[in-house]
Scaffold this active site. Structure first.
Site, mmCIF file in Angstrom:
data_model
loop_
_atom_site.group_PDB
_atom_site.id
_atom_site.type_symbol
_atom_site.label_atom_id
_atom_site.label_comp_id
_atom_site.label_asym_id
_atom_site.label_seq_id
_atom_site.Cartn_x
_atom_site.Cartn_y
_atom_site.Cartn_z
ATOM 1 C CG LEU A 111 -4.483 7.057 3.855
ATOM 2 C CD1 LEU A 111 -2.936 6.888 5.288
ATOM 3 C CD2 LEU A 111 -4.104 6.033 2.901
ATOM 4 C CB SER B 212 -7.979 3.395 2.884
ATOM 5 O OG SER B 212 -6.985 2.691 4.139
ATOM 6 C CB ILE C 92 -7.520 3.303 11.540
ATOM 7 C CG1 ILE C 92 -7.391 3.427 12.196
ATOM 8 C CG2 ILE C 92 -8.123 4.014 9.483
ATOM 9 C CD1 ILE C 92 -6.679 4.890 12.888
ATOM 10 N N GLY C 93 -10.311 1.414 10.211
ATOM 11 C CA GLY C 93 -11.400 1.083 11.285
ATOM 12 C C GLY C 93 -12.474 0.381 9.459
ATOM 13 N N GLY C 94 -11.793 -0.556 9.538
ATOM 14 C CA GLY C 94 -12.169 -1.650 8.119
ATOM 15 C C GLY C 94 -10.858 -2.042 6.448
ATOM 16 C CB SER C 95 -8.054 -0.032 5.721
ATOM 17 O OG SER C 95 -9.149 1.675 5.803
ATOM 18 C CE LYS D 247 -3.838 1.957 2.775
ATOM 19 N NZ LYS D 247 -5.169 1.653 3.451
#
Length: 602
Positions: free
Chosen positions: A185, A232, A253-256, A136
């Site tokens: 992001l 992201s 960090i939240g589902g990326s 990434k």
């Protein structure tokens, strides 16, 4: 300094020029090919003529351990494997716009060096010897730009490798491309979620899992280019989903990690804070440490998850990254020492509905398949009762935007580029009918509000205190399930969707309730593919009693002609720092599903 549009145009031109001309399969006017005249592009690598028979064999080999075994024994050279995946990655890029940095000469030189070492010594450099790995566009590599979705990242050349890249080189890997990300992001829009009190509309932001930025543009899903690959880590999702890389590394960090893996039919694991090395990687809101971003592998095989995590942990990354937990790989945990042992019958709980957003029919069918498969294998399956999800989500999202949007705004201000506040297709895209469906989707109804409130230090500390209390409350809720499992243990793992839907049209991915919960609670979590959308089976259901307006909007999003053939994945949630056990339990579920499917079709 050049204006931001000129900077972006120059960078895109340099990116194009970095591709060997003989690898270009599209006319210049169609590069990258973002129209949806051909929605699924999964067949293009095998039909475009760029890959020879051996290169197709190499890139169609999805099991990472098989590739490593053939590299280890010299059946395939690293140079041949790297070139094959590089060519396929460039094909994927032309069709989905998934890459950022393209550096074939550098990667192929590294591959040749590894081949020479194996030939002269008869020994591999490390457990990832010769394996091409995509990264990434956060993982800095010396001498390469780290754009990270911002115009300000152009001409930002890294002076050294981040710790992950250092470790990968020491293990014998071949980093060979970097992949696209969204601007910022993660938090792409600031608007109210109808799931909570309207008076709190401007107190927190909203994740918008779509890969799009002003520098490289939008990444599409290879299964249907009218749909998003997620974010992201969407560039990785599209690339690995087209088998343009045997193993990619994203962040979460939240589902990326989990959102693009679910959308693109991949396996991934979101490890707990500090298990894998993050130091030196570029990031947004990097000073925010209450809910840490973590890195993880994305691959077409479960073996890739275990091999990657074990190899990195065995390299003792805590000697290079001070935030990595000093926890060696545990064979006892791999053998489920906390779950009754390797041969124990487990108890899984299914979260059919988190009571915020009800999943679409294909996700419900996948959960039913998993339930039947696990029960056939002798395991117990019970229902999971959701616990304080709205509170957990609101707390996390408020923490993410506690700076009042300062980080994003100041980064954009460096070049004057605008902050992207919606992932909906542009007027030009809609006028060209690039993303149009029937019935049309209400892009205009996305409500963009004011920037979130800038919190004081004390207000942020109060959120951290609240998060600790929520984690304790959820832990107690989980432990209480010992009364229902029949194993003498609490539930071993939770199964649920990673999102309420499969890949959706560009600009429509607004739900992250199922994933962000795990980041806030720091639960180790995997995602694995189960099936694909079948319009004849996954028929639209009658309206249910909606939890809120968002639940209603997502219910109305489902139409079988849009989602036909999309991958359907599920999420397996374990406890904090249970990487070994979560990967092992994912094997158990995956193998049970394989056996169940074989019986169902025989």
């Amino acid at each position: 300094m050049k204006d931001w549009q000129t900077l972006c145009a120059d960078k895109r031109q340099r990116q194009f020029e970095s591709i060997p001309k003989e690898w270009i399969i599209l006319p210049s006017g169609e590069f990258p090919g973002m129209t949806v005249k051909k929605r699924s592009v999964q067949d293009v690598p095998a039909t475009c003529g760029l890959l020879n028979e051996k290169e197709l064999e190499i890139t169609e080999t999805t099991d990472v351990d098989t590739i490593l075994d053939r590299l280890r024994h010299g059946t395939w050279s690293s140079e041949d494997v790297t070139r094959a995946f590089y060519k396929r990655a460039v094909i994927a890029h032309q069709l989905t716009n998934c890459l950022t940095e393209i550096f074939p000469e550098r990667a192929l030189a590294r591959a040749r060096e590894l081949d020479d070492i194996l030939k002269k010594t008869g020994k591999v450099v490390g457990p990832l010897h010769g394996l091409p790995i995509s990264l990434k566009d956060q993982f800095t590599m010396q001498g390469l730009e780290t754009v990270m979705g911002y115009a300000s990242g152009i001409n930002n050349y890294a002076k050294e490798d981040c710790v992950l890249v250092q470790v990968l080189y020491s293990l014998g890997a071949v980093p060979f491309v970097r992949t696209n990300v969204p601007q910022t992001l993660m938090v792409q829009s600031f608007y109210h979620s109808p799931s909570v009190d309207l008076s709190q509309a401007n107190e927190y932001g909203r994740q918008w899992g779509e890969t799009h930025n002003n520098v490289f543009g939008r990444t599409s899903n290879p299964y249907n280019r009218a749909l998003t690959a997620g974010g992201s880590s969407g560039g990785e999702g599209a690339l690995v989903g087209m088998k343009g890389s045997p193993l990619g590394v994203g962040t979460d960090i939240g589902g990326s990690l989990r959102i693009p893996s679910g959308f693109c039919g991949l396996y991934t694991i979101r490890p707990s804070y500090g298990r894998l090395p993050y130091y030196g990687a570029a990031n947004a809101i990097s000073g925010q440490e209450s809910i840490s971003s973590v890195l993880g592998p994305m691959t077409n095989s479960l073996s890739g998850l275990k091999t990657f995590v074990k190899s990195i942990v065995d390299a003792k990354p805590w000697n290079l990254d001070p935030l990595v937990i000093r926890k060696p790989w545990s064979e006892e945990e791999w053998n489920l020492c906390d779950h009754g042992g390797p041969n124990a019958k487990l108890c899984f709980a299914i979260m059919w509905d988190n009571e915020i957003v009800k999943p679409h029919p294909p996700l419900i069918r996948a959960l039913k398949m998993a339930k039947s498969a696990l029960e056939d294998a002798g395991h117990t399956v019970i229902d999971w009762i959701p616990h304080r999800h709205v509170e957990i989500y609101k707390n996390a999202e408020t923490i993410f935007v506690a700076d009042g949007n300062h980080d994003y705004a100041s980064e954009c201000a460096k070049t004057g580029e605008p902050l992207i506040t919606t992932m909906a297709p542009s007027e030009e895209e809609l006028e060209a009918k690039t993303y149009e469906f029937s019935p049309p989707y209400p892009y205009a109804k996305h409500l963009v509000g004011d920037p979130p409130k800038h919190l004081s230090a004390y207000e942020l500390w109060s959120l951290h205190e609240e998060k600790r209390a929520l984690r304790k409350s959820h832990l107690d809720h989980w432990n209480k399930t010992v009364e229902s499992t029949g194993t003498g243990r609490p539930v071993d793992a939770i199964l649920c969707p990673s999102l309420a839907y499969t890949a959706v049209p560009h600009g429509m991915n607004t739900d992250s309730f199922y994933t962000t919960m795990c980041n806030a609670l720091d639960y180790t979590t995997s995602v694995f593919p189960v099936t694909t959308v079948d319009p004849e089976v996954d028929i639209p259901q009658p309206p249910h009693k909606f939890h809120n307006h968002e639940d209603e909007a997502i219910f109305n999003l489902y139409a079988t002609d849009v989602f036909k053939g999309c991958p359907v994945g599920l999420q397996l949630i374990g406890r904090t720092l249970e990487e070994e056990a979560v990967i092992r339990m994912t094997y158990i579920v995956d193998e049970a599903l394989t056996v169940w499917k074989q019986k169902a079709t025989s």
